[in-house]
Structure formats: structure tokens, C-alpha cells
Write an enzyme that holds these catalytic residues in place. Structure first.
Site: not given
Ligand code: NAD
Length: 499
Positions: A188, A263, A297, A395
Site C-alpha cells: 500500500k 522505519e 527520515c 521532526e
Molecule cells: P505517514 O505516517 O503519514 O504515512 C506513511 C504511510 O502510512 C502512508 O502510506 C500512509 O497512507 C499510511 N498511513 C497513514 N495512516 C495510517 C494508519 N492509521 N494505519 C496504517 N497506515 C497509515 O508518513 P508520511 O507523511 O507519508 O512520511 C513522512 C514520515 O515518514 C516522516 O516521519 C519520516 O521520517 C518517515 N520516514 C521514515 C523513513 C525511515 O526509513 N525511517 C523513511 C521515509 C520516511
């Protein structure tokens, strides 16, 4: 980067996608459609179906059947490797297409997208080797009548939830390892950036991946993502995203005790000692801040710099940042593109305002860049930041850096570790003792010395503290998608229990 290459044009109409289950494309039908606009150009570029929890069930059923009948897990590592190698070639054959749609949905520069897609192909090559290397252990020291085997088995059906900042690269840091281990997948992608995860379905099918092994169900996090983390028939979810949603995933996963890979976010220090090559360090810190508009991230968002050089270094850094080419991501010369979502743009500007309101000193940047269309923010530097300020602790996920001077190595470590996160850290020094001693004491899953945001699939990635659970990539990453079985084999006649 080819600075003379022409600027690509926008698509004449948005590209429509279906979703992919059991080796076949399904039409959007009457599902809601997410019409995604390019963050830089404000024109619609893709139309993506928003799948439902029922669609997810269908994909999980397909992935479960594909797992249970061993059409993939029953193959040898060599056979799986052959498919992964063909997938690598398939990605290389479609670099232009993948990079184009990645840039249109995400807003990142086209040269960067190309680099990420080419890098992704290399990850498939590496994982092909890993499929053949995966092995268990034997215990031949249990006496003449017993042999012990420790075997690794694929964990089963894996759900992948990925974010919008590196849609294709992060997918590619997961999929080939999950496949190398012999698992099946339901992916997803982020609702904002689904195109390249969908295109990958064709590439994997063309490479010979059996139907049902890679399924893609685009949709909203609150609906499909939530249903995925709760799903009773998914054995493991690898979630990449915010720590906030990661925390809710832990609760949702408890129903069937599914394994979670997490992650999550970071608040990563760039530690600069006075004996560093300061030109290199300034260049690296500028890159670590502005790359992908800070939407990484592992973005270096806290500059922990030796007090004796803090002013000079901050001035050098400002000079470098002023030269970063922020602009049209379809221009091959652009280094930094647009902010991916409206919400993220507002969040970054709110943090900048919060920094100013709290009394931090704005050194450079601090505002949107007006290009007529699109969302752009200038790389931003704050001095005079105290460790309790919001901009120091949370962050931001944007190009905003806070400067913290330190007097001693102990103080540098104390500042660097003063965070709930523990994803990455960079250390700049020419003193080998300082480099190694600091890298030992800093709490982070990834440490860079005299470099930042670099590496290949050989080394694992993941976080300490609230930056996550488990590791992706490297042989460690493949092992995460396996479970261990101990087998005791008795040889010869049993010593009777009943005389
Ligand atoms: P997000 O947590 O809003 O969304 C990430 C994913 O989770 C998306 O596919 C989203 O649709 C899904 N999601 C949202 N609500 C959900 C729920 N209730 N249950 C399950 N899935 C759900 O994050 P984002 O805004 O897309 O990305 C930014 C964040 O991701 C930042 O905090 C960043 O640090 C982190 N990130 C971490 C890494 C890593 O490797 N550690 C890499 C990239 C991004």
C-alpha cells in the site's frame, strides 16, 4: 547531472491506473479516484483508485494462496534470484518512465529521481545474491544420536506501507528482500505517490514473478493502511512513515500478534568538530539539509558544531545554501524541487514561525519561494536555538536546520543524543579517534563519518529508540522476513521410555 538536457514537458492528460491483484490489473470501477497534482506545477498528473478494505481482503487472499501453495517459496534461491535479476533489468529498461512519474507525483528533481531508480535496480541485483545466500545453521555437537538444524523459513504474507518521500526507493529497499526470503506481498503506497509502486507490478510480472506474489492496493492510510495493520491473515507489516502512525500500528498489529518492521522519523545530528575539512563539512551539511527538500527520515536537521568555529561555519553554510538550485523538478539542472504535499508545506512554514516566535535567530531562508506555481521553501538556518524549543525537538521534515554550539566532545554527544529519535547521525572530523569514539557513543542506527545520506544495500538501515524496530536491507534485512525453526533429528533406535 546533464545541465544542458532539455526541460521535460508535462503530460497532456493525467495517467490513469487500476490496481493489481493476483497477477491482473483491476479497473477503478466506482471507487473514489485520487487525482494527484504535481506539487511543482499544480496540474493533474495521475488518477489513482482509492481501494477499500474489501479490496485489501481480496489481495490478501491472493497473497495467502500464493504463499501456501509454495509457487514462490518452494522455488530455489537460484530461481528466485533469476526473477530478481530480471526485475533489475526491467527497472533499468524503464528508468525514464519511472523517474518521470516519480518526479511528477513527488516534486523531486528529475536527475534525483533517475538516480534513485537506477539505485533501486542495484538493490534488486544485491537481493538476487541474498536469495542464494540465505541459510540457517547446524548443530553437529549434540552427540552421535542427534543432529540439530536451524532453518529459516519465509514469514508468510507481508504487508508493505510506504511513505511519499522516496516512493520507489523505499519500496525497493523492501520488495526484493521480502521476495528473496520467499514471502508474498501486498503493498500500500502513500496515496500521494502510488504510480511507481503500480508500474513495478508490470516489471515484476514481466520478470517472471508468479501471479499473486506482488499485489498493490493503493488507498488512504486511515482505511487500507489501518486495515492492513489490523488484518488477521497478514503475518508481518513493514511500515515506513511517521512515528505517530507507527505507534498506532503497534496497537493495530496486536490482534494477531503480527510482526512489525518500523522505519520511522528522525531528528538527526550533524556533529562538526573544529578539525574537520570545513569546506567538505559545509557542503555535506548543506546536502543533508536540503536534499529532497529535507523530506528525508535521515535529514541532518540539527547542526552540533564546535563553538570555536560555530560562527565561521554557519557563515560558510549560508553561502553554500544560497547557491542551491531550487526550481522546476522537470529541469535536469534543478537540485531541490517542490514540497510534496500541501499539508507538509504548511507544517514546515508553521515550524519556521514557531522558531521565530520562540526567539531563535533566522540566519538564512525562512520563507516560501514564489515561482508562480507550486510549493517551494528556501533552505532555512536557525541559530540561537535552545534544546527545549519545538524546532529543536520535533521532526520538521523540511529544509530547516537548528545550530547548537558545543565546547567538549562529551557535550556534543549529550546534545546529539538529546532526542527521542535515533535514526541517523553524521560526524565530521579528521581525527580518527574522535570519529570512532563519537560513532560508538551516538545513539543512531546509521552513522556517517565525513559523509551523509549515502550507502548501498549491503548495510542495514533502521533506528534506535523511537525511530523504529528491526532493520531493512543487507542480509539482516532479508532475515527480518524469515522465521527460525529448530529441528531435532534423532538417529538410530530410540532409547525406550517404557521398558
Ligand atoms: P505517514 O505516517 O503519514 O504515512 C506513511 C504511510 O502510512 C502512508 O502510506 C500512509 O497512507 C499510511 N498511513 C497513514 N495512516 C495510517 C494508519 N492509521 N494505519 C496504517 N497506515 C497509515 O508518513 P508520511 O507523511 O507519508 O512520511 C513522512 C514520515 O515518514 C516522516 O516521519 C519520516 O521520517 C518517515 N520516514 C521514515 C523513513 C525511515 O526509513 N525511517 C523513511 C521515509 C520516511
Amino acid at each position: 547531472m546533464d545541465e544542458k538536457a532539455p526541460i521535460l514537458s508535462l503530460p497532456s492528460e493525467p495517467r490513469s491506473f487500476g490496481f493489481f491483484v493476483e497477477g491482473a490489473w483491476l479497473d477503478a470501477g466506482d471507487r473514489k479516484i485520487m487525482e494527484r497534482e504535481s506539487p511543482a506545477h499544480e496540474v493533474p498528473v495521475t488518477r489513482i483508485p482509492l481501494c477499500t478494505a474489501a479490496d485489501l481482503d481480496r489481495a490478501v487472499t491472493a497473497a495467502r494462496a500464493a504463499f501456501e501453495d509454495r509457487r514462490w517459496s518452494g522455488l530455489s534461491g537460484a530461481e528466485r534470484a533469476a526473477v530478481l535479476s530480471k526485475a533489475a533489468a526491467g527497472i533499468r529498461a524503464r528508468v525514464d518512465e519511472l523517474a518521470y512519474w516519480e518526479t511528477l507525483e513527488n516534486g523531486k528533481p528529475i536527475a534525483q529521481s533517475r538516480g534513485e531508480v537506477e539505485g533501486a535496480a542495484g538493490i534488486y541485483d544485491y537481493a538476487a545474491g541474498a536469495a542464494r545466500m540465505l541459510h540457517g545453521d547446524t548443530f553437529n555437537n549434540l552427540g552421535d544420536k542427534m543432529l540439530g538444524l536451524v532453518t529459516r523459513e519465509p514469514i508468510g504474507v507481508v504487508g508493505l506501507i510506504t511513505p511519499w518521500n522516496f516512493p520507489f526507493f523505499i519500496l525497493s529497499e523492501r520488495v526484493p528482500f521480502v521476495l528473496a526470503a520467499g514471502c508474498t506481498i501486498v503493498a500500500k503506497p502513500s496515496e500521494f505517490t502510488s504510480a511507481t509502486s503500480l508500474i513495478m507490478a508490470d516489471i515484476l510480472a514481466d520478470a517472471g514473478l508468479p501471479a499473486g506474489v506482488y499485489n498493490v492496493v493503493p488507498g488512504l492510510g486511515a482505511e487500507v493502511g489501518q486495515a492492513m495493520t489490523e488484518h488477521a491473515d497478514i503475518d508481518m507489516v513493514s511500515f515506513t512513515g511517521s512515528s505517530r502512525v507507527g505507534r498506532s500500528a503497534i496497537q493495530a498489529a496486536s490482534g494477531n500478534f503480527k510482526k512489525l518492521g518500523l522505519e520511522l522519523g528522525g531528528k538527526n545530528p550533524q556533529i562538526v568538530f573544529a578539525d574537520a575539512d570545513l569546506d567538505d563539512a559545509a557542503d555535506g551539511v548543506a546536502f543533508g539539509l536540503a536534499f529532497n527538500t529535507g523530506q528525508c527520515c535521515v535529514s541532518g536537521s540539527r547542526l552540533v558544531v564546535e563553538a570555536s568555529i560555530a560562527d565561521d561555519f554557519t557563515a560558510r553554510l549560508s553561502e553554500k545554501l544560497a547557491k542551491v538550485r531550487v526550481g522546476d523538478p522537470l529541469d535536469p539542472a534543478t537540485q531541490v524541487g517542490a514540497i510534496t504535499t500541501d499539508a507538509q508545506n504548511a507544517t514546515i512554514l508553521d515550524y519556521i514561525a514557531a522558531g521565530q516566535a520562540a526567539g531563535a535567530t533566522l540566519v538564512t531562508g525562512g520563507a516560501s519561494i514564489d515561482r508562480g506555481k507550486g510549493r517551494f521553501i528556501a533552505p532555512t538556518l536557525f541559530a540561537g536555538v535552545t534544546r527545549d524549543m519545538t524546532i529543536a525537538r520535533e521532526e520538521i521534515f523540511g529544509p530547516v536546520l537548528s545550530v547548537f554550539p558545543f565546547a567538549t566532545p562529551d557535550e556534543a554527544i549529550a546534545i546529539a543524543n538529546d532526542t527521542n529519535y535515533g535514526l541517523a547521525a553524521s560526524i565530521w572530523t579528521k581525527d580518527i579517534d574522535k570519529a570512532i569514539q563519537t560513532s560508538r557513543r551516538v545513539q543512531a542506527g546509521r552513522v556517517w563519518v565525513n559523509c551523509t545520506i549515502t550507502g548501498g544495500p549491503e548495510l542495514p538501515i533502521g533506528g534506535f529508540k523511537q525511530s523504529g524496530w528491526g532493520r531493512e536491507t543487507g542480509i539482516y534485512g532479508v532475515e527480518e522476513y524469515t522465521q527460525i525453526k529448530s529441528v531435532h533429528i534423532e538417529l538410530g533406535k530410540r532409547d525406550p521410555w517404557i521398558a
